[in-house]
Design a protein around this motif. Structure first.
Motif, mmCIF file in Angstrom:
data_model
loop_
_atom_site.group_PDB
_atom_site.id
_atom_site.type_symbol
_atom_site.label_atom_id
_atom_site.label_comp_id
_atom_site.label_asym_id
_atom_site.label_seq_id
_atom_site.Cartn_x
_atom_site.Cartn_y
_atom_site.Cartn_z
ATOM 1 N N ILE A 61 0.829 -1.203 0.000
ATOM 2 C CA ILE A 61 0.000 0.000 0.000
ATOM 3 C C ILE A 61 0.867 1.259 0.000
ATOM 4 O O ILE A 61 0.654 2.185 -0.791
ATOM 5 N N THR A 62 1.846 1.291 0.878
ATOM 6 C CA THR A 62 2.716 2.465 0.975
ATOM 7 C C THR A 62 3.523 2.661 -0.306
ATOM 8 O O THR A 62 3.714 3.797 -0.770
ATOM 9 N N TRP A 287 -8.496 -6.014 -9.640
ATOM 10 C CA TRP A 287 -7.107 -5.969 -10.110
ATOM 11 C C TRP A 287 -6.678 -7.294 -10.739
ATOM 12 O O TRP A 287 -6.843 -8.359 -10.159
ATOM 13 N N PHE A 288 -6.117 -7.208 -11.942
ATOM 14 C CA PHE A 288 -5.520 -8.380 -12.584
ATOM 15 C C PHE A 288 -4.286 -7.923 -13.353
ATOM 16 O O PHE A 288 -4.389 -7.146 -14.305
ATOM 17 N N SER A 289 -3.134 -8.406 -12.933
ATOM 18 C CA SER A 289 -1.862 -7.904 -13.477
ATOM 19 C C SER A 289 -1.631 -8.283 -14.941
ATOM 20 O O SER A 289 -0.815 -7.654 -15.616
ATOM 21 N N GLU A 290 -2.352 -9.301 -15.440
ATOM 22 C CA GLU A 290 -2.165 -9.715 -16.835
ATOM 23 C C GLU A 290 -3.114 -8.994 -17.789
ATOM 24 O O GLU A 290 -3.151 -9.297 -18.980
ATOM 25 N N LYS A 291 -3.870 -8.074 -17.260
ATOM 26 C CA LYS A 291 -4.834 -7.339 -18.081
ATOM 27 C C LYS A 291 -4.117 -6.572 -19.193
ATOM 28 O O LYS A 291 -3.117 -5.892 -18.958
ATOM 29 N N GLN A 313 -2.953 -6.270 -5.643
ATOM 30 C CA GLN A 313 -4.186 -5.490 -5.598
ATOM 31 C C GLN A 313 -4.079 -4.315 -4.637
ATOM 32 O O GLN A 313 -4.579 -3.218 -4.909
ATOM 33 N N PHE A 314 -3.404 -4.521 -3.501
ATOM 34 C CA PHE A 314 -3.338 -3.492 -2.476
ATOM 35 C C PHE A 314 -2.476 -2.314 -2.915
ATOM 36 O O PHE A 314 -2.786 -1.159 -2.610
ATOM 37 N N ALA A 315 -1.411 -2.600 -3.643
ATOM 38 C CA ALA A 315 -0.581 -1.530 -4.209
ATOM 39 C C ALA A 315 -1.372 -0.758 -5.258
ATOM 40 O O ALA A 315 -1.312 0.479 -5.318
ATOM 41 N N ALA A 316 -2.117 -1.482 -6.091
ATOM 42 C CA ALA A 316 -2.904 -0.846 -7.163
ATOM 43 C C ALA A 316 -4.004 0.042 -6.591
ATOM 44 O O ALA A 316 -4.232 1.153 -7.072
#
Length: 383
Positions: A61-62, A287-291, A313-316
């Motif tokens: 998150i940070t 969130w899906f990193s392969e999008k 997801q939390f970073a995004a």
């Protein structure tokens, strides 16, 4: 040279004082407001889970906040200073951190805290003090309803869990389910309540409901009971630490049925801890990193360059949250708590890396999740 009389000197001195006062007033105003298209300078407090067993949430998150801050400040319209405090995942520490931040009159908003159980004590305090606060990972029921200054951009369990359950139930023709959840945490209890309500709607048979506590490492008793009753599906509301261990121990006991997890499972740490045992998990997330979206892939590339790992997801959600704050500040036209609160409430269809974002009348997120499953050691879109 002709000398200046006393009356002239008095007049000149008075004029100088007026000019200095005017200049001083403009200088003070420009520190917080975007005067005639100038930069809006704003201090935002962050309460994050940086030490303790769930520190991977807070770190992601940070990192998301800091990456967004760097980009936003480079654009020049808004300049954000982040003041970061550690909550260690504890209510009392989160409350203390929030009070410290709110006592600084220059801080116009708060981001965090990480856990719903923390937000339940911090949110009312922020609302009472009239400072906007946005949860980026707080998904329990009732968070935005705490008060008019409380917002969140994370999809609530009540929206995500039913979508994942529906997919899993249909895929495996589920008739019987077992439930397991952490009964000492607001977030995991809220997830369980949503699962239970959805089970009743779907008219599924509950063979057993098992509980555990934060930090527990041995789930033999709970899993033995579940295995003996032979459910078609296991519904688990847990943070990634306990959730990953539950899945690992379940597979080692010969339990092969799929799991549906709540928001706490949406982390690569589940795979890092459980390995192949994580296969068969269903979660719903924005969130899906392969999008195949240029914004998503650019964010991933920048994040990896900056931090040496892939974002979750939390970073995004954190990254998008700071952009939402920046949009609110631009629309407010100044770094003022009340003006920012009103501007945030009006945000509609703001495009982020998670998709098109809006707040509803309560300050809750309006966004559609997608269902992922873990297969071959990685998250994949469930078709």
């Amino acid at each position: 040279m002709r000398q200046i009389g006393k009356k002239s000197l008095v007049l000149i001195s008075a004029l100088m004082l007026v000019l200095l006062a005017a200049c001083g007033g403009n200088s003070s105003q420009s520190s917080g407001e975007g005067d005639k298209g100038g930069t809006i300078n704003a201090k935002i407090g962050v309460i994050s889970y940086l030490t303790g067993p769930g520190a991977a949430y807070g770190e992601a998150i940070t990192n998301g906040f800091k990456l967004a801050q760097k980009e936003i400040n480079e654009k020049g319209k808004v300049n954000i200073e982040l003041v970061i405090e550690d909550s260690a995942g504890k209510q009392e520490q989160a409350l203390s951190a929030s009070q410290k931040l709110m006592s600084d009159d220059e801080i116009v908003a708060l981001l965090g805290p990480t856990l719903s159980t923390e937000m339940n004590v911090v949110g009312p305090e922020a609302d009472l003090n009239g400072i906007p606060i946005m949860g980026t990972s707080t998904t329990a029921e009732g968070i935005p309803q705490i008060g008019e200054y409380v917002f969140r951009n994370s999809i609530p369990e009540a929206l995500a869990i039913p979508v994942a359950m529906e997919k899993a139930v249909k895929k495996y023709d589920v008739k019987k389910v077992a439930l397991i959840y952490g009964n000492d945490d607001v977030f995991t209890k809220s997830g369980f309540d949503t699962m239970k309500e959805e089970v009743e709607k779907m008219d599924l048979e509950v063979v057993t409901t098992q509980t555990f506590q934060k930090g527990q490492s041995d789930y033999n008793a709970q899993l033995t009971k579940i295995k003996g009753l032979n459910p078609d599906l296991i519904l688990a509301s847990a943070l990634y630490n306990e959730g990953a261990v539950i899945m690992d121990q379940a597979r080692k006991m010969g339990i092969t049925v799929p799991f549906v997890g709540g928001n706490g499972f949406n982390s690569p740490e589940v795979i890092n801890i459980a390995g192949k045992a994580a296969d068969g998990l269903f979660v719903a997330t924005p969130w899906f990193s392969e999008k195949e979206d240029p914004k998503v892939q650019e964010f991933i590339k920048k994040y990896e360059t900056e931090y040496g790992k892939k974002p979750d997801q939390f970073a995004a959600q954190a990254y998008d949250a700071l952009y939402i704050m920046a949009e609110g500040l631009k629309n407010a036209g100044e770094a003022d708590r009340d003006a920012l609160r009103d501007a945030l409430a009006e945000i509609k269809d703001l495009e982020g890396i998670l998709g098109s974002f809006s707040f509803d009348k309560d300050g809750d997120v309006e966004m559609d999740p997608i269902v992922l499953t873990i297969k071959d050691g990685k998250f994949q879109i469930f078709e």
